[in-house]
Scaffold this motif. Structure first.
Motif: not given
Length: 663
Positions: A112-124
């Motif tokens: 769940k933590y990795a998913n949040r970071v992934k979501e952020y980086l892909l959005k950027l």
């Protein structure tokens, strides 16, 4: 993970009971972050200092994304510049949060933590190509050469890239990341630093911004496996090794002359060295690199605090313990452990002595022992580039456990007073000519001596005011400081000698209020001005700071006007008294004696003539002083000239300087 933590460090943390609370704190913070929906601004941010109230220097508070309020004066800001600066506040938090959440993944393995970071980086990755290059002055596109895309300057882009790369490195092995998503994120990171690299030449290569660019190249290079970026960080045109040779003085101090930026650059250097250490590159044998942790020690007051020269802030050595802990681990030098707060038997602090820091251009005079340590410094050297101030021959003074003469530093970039006060000559303890600021200048040391009874120096600058030569001779003993300031020119001018004193001035009753001393170049900030009506020889002032005090003796006061009042100290509400002497002349010699003893012991001070081959010299060339105490007399002779010769005063022959005690 290899950068912020490696796997073995993570496992060691998990097994260490002392680290349990720290890990729990990270996880708690991460849970709070991911409980909120992810919001990433889709427009560019502006300079962070635009999110402060210029009146109160208070950081604004958001009412919503379009309305922001000062918590002090309650003024509401709805302009686009403020809104854009708020986007930078959000972006900074997002970058920091990404590292926190990624760390939680590293310690728990929960996707769940990795998913949040992934979501952020892909959005950027989606947004970054859409951001327009811009800077904090409103320029856009190719004209914003020192600007950024998501942020308003390349510096912020570099700091951000380090956080993003650290976050990515911590989740790179997460199951939720596909190969294609990894490629997308890595391309984002590379694009950010390639953009920085493209424009780095416009920054000049020498300043602290480049240090952060190099750190970004190193961290992103290691995180993405890009060997060219890693090489650029160390061996590039303005890489770390180039900066060590060109941006670090022979004293181990950052050339911009400010402790704040010294450690700011050092933080970036530590990021760079940590990153390249992953691939086996070690620079711990580089002595000039190592000197960067030693240099600041020699600039500290006896209590560990620093003078606030140039664009700096009131800080002390213990604020930087984490830097010395890092240095202890990297260089293996036990001395650094002492400054990290670690007690090691048989390892003592550096013995602070009088020294000339010739690289940066600061003469440091020290006397006294134990609780009676005294320190005076004079800044005569390099200007300090964009973070330097027009303050040549500016002095600071520490005595009786307190700082008595201070430099205001930078206060804050967010307030007008940064330019209208901090970056003016009259805000410093030096001389102002015709109420104008000095030009950027580099002075020189003409004399330095450190003996048992005194430490002394003579410094000079001839380009701060075209047509005028400024010289300052300082002599420090355990009981007093002699300060002889000489101004030599060919045209009559208004010459203002000024000092800013921490404490309360015991003023004469023979003062008259004056409306103002000037309306520009910092003079408009001199308030509560009073003029001394009756001038004696000497004029004596007492500065009280709680239970400590010093006495200040003004000599050579003929044709002078003397003023008191208040200026600005370390922040806008910090009212600091000043003392000013004015003369209208082609030249002037201001003689000042600062006495440190709580119970005054000076009985009299006399100025004596100096002769060369029976010819009396002008006071701008040489003088002598006779200071009488209750049980002794001290005689001093000063030759201010560039070229010295044998001089005579009161039966004494000397060259450049003499100091004689008569019991």
């Amino acid at each position: 993970p290899r950068i912020l933590y490696n796997q073995s460090e993570i496992e060691a943390w998990k097994k260490d009971p002392q680290k349990t609370k720290e890990i729990e704190k990270i996880i708690k913070q991460a849970d709070s972050i991911i409980s909120e929906p992810l919001y990433v601004p889709d427009k560019e941010g502006d300079w962070i200092f635009y999110y402060f109230c210029p009146k109160d220097n208070a950081m604004l508070k958001p009412v919503d994304n379009e309305k922001h309020i000062c918590p002090v004066c309650k003024k509401v800001y709805c302009d686009e510049r403020t809104i854009a600066a708020y986007r930078t506040v959000i972006n900074n938090k997002l970058d920091k949060d990404a590292v926190t959440v990624a760390s939680a993944f590293a310690f728990t393995g929960e996707e769940k933590y990795a998913n949040r970071v992934k979501e952020y980086l892909l959005k950027l990755a989606q947004l970054y190509p859409l951001f327009q290059r811009h800077d904090r002055w409103g320029r856009k596109g190719i004209f914003a050469v020192v600007g950024g895309r998501r942020y308003a300057q390349n510096l912020d882009e570099a700091v951000s890239a380090i956080s993003l790369a650290n976050a990515y490195d911590l989740i790179a092995n997460a199951k939720c990341l596909s190969f294609e998503e990894k490629q997308t994120i890595e391309e984002l990171l590379k694009n950010i630093v390639r953009e920085i690299l493209k424009y780095e030449v416009f920054h000049g290569g020498k300043n602290n911004h480049q240090t952060w660019f190099n750190a970004a190249y190193a961290v992103v290079g290691v995180a993405t496996g890009d060997s060219e970026l890693i090489k650029e960080s160390i061996y590039g045109k303005y890489g770390l090794l180039w900066q060590i040779e060109n941006s670090v003085t022979s004293d181990g101090l950052w050339y911009e002359g400010t402790i704040a930026y010294h450690f700011y650059a050092l933080e970036a250097i530590q990021y760079t060295l940590d990153a390249v250490k992953v691939i086996g590159w070690d620079f711990s044998k580089n002595e000039k690199l190592k000197s960067m942790w030693l240099g600041p020690i020699n600039m500290a007051y006896p209590d560990g605090k620093f003078p606030v020269f140039h664009d700096s802030d009131p800080v002390e050595l213990k604020n930087y313990q984490k830097f010395y802990l890092w240095a202890y681990k990297y260089f293996g030098d036990k001395l650094f452990a002492r400054y990290a707060g670690i007690q090691i038997p048989d390892v003592k602090n550096v013995e602070l002595k009088s020294t000339n820091l010739s690289g940066i251009g600061v003469a440091v005079l020290r006397k006294g022992k134990n609780n009676n340590e005294i320190c005076a410094m004079v800044d005569y050297g390099i200007h300090g580039d964009s973070h330097g101030h027009p303050d040549k021959l500016n002095i600071v003074l520490f005595a009786n456990g307190k700082e008595f003469l201070l430099d205001p530093g930078r206060i804050s970039y967010s307030v007008p007073e940064y330019n209208t006060w901090c970056r003016t000559t009259v805000a410093h303890n030096t001389v102002v000519i015709d109420e104008k600021d000095q030009q950027p200048a580099t002075g020189k040391l003409l004399f330095f001596d450190d003996k048992h009874d005194y430490s002394a120096c003579l410094v000079s600058v001839d380009s701060a005011y075209p047509g005028y030569i400024l010289k300052r001779f300082l002599v420090l003993t355990e009981k007093f400081l002699v300060d002889a300031f000489v101004v030599s020119g060919k045209e009559k001018a208004k010459i203002d000698w000024i000092i800013h004193c921490r404490g309360n001035i015991a003023e004469s009753s023979q003062n008259i209020a004056v409306d103002y001393l000037g309306n520009k170049n910092g003079y408009q900030h001199l308030k509560n001005v009073k003029k001394l009506l009756s001038i004696s020889e000497p004029v004596i002032y007492e500065i009280n700071q709680q239970d400590k005090k010093i006495k200040i003796y003004f000599l050579n006061n003929s044709d002078s006007s003397i003023f008191t009042g208040s200026g600005i100290g370390y922040h806008l509400k910090d009212e600091v008294p000043f003392l000013m002497r004015k003369k209208i002349s082609e030249s002037a010699v201001f003689i000042t004696v600062y006495e440190f003893m709580c119970d005054s012991d000076i009985q009299s001070i006399n100025i004596l003539p100096v002769f060369e081959k029976n010819k009396k010299l002008q006071e701008t060339e040489a003088i002598a002083l006779k200071i009488s105490f209750s049980e002794k007399t001290i005689e001093l002779g000063f030759d201010f000239r560039e070229k010295v010769s044998k001089l005579e005063t009161s039966g004494k022959t000397f060259e450049r300087f003499f100091f004689n005690i008569k019991q």
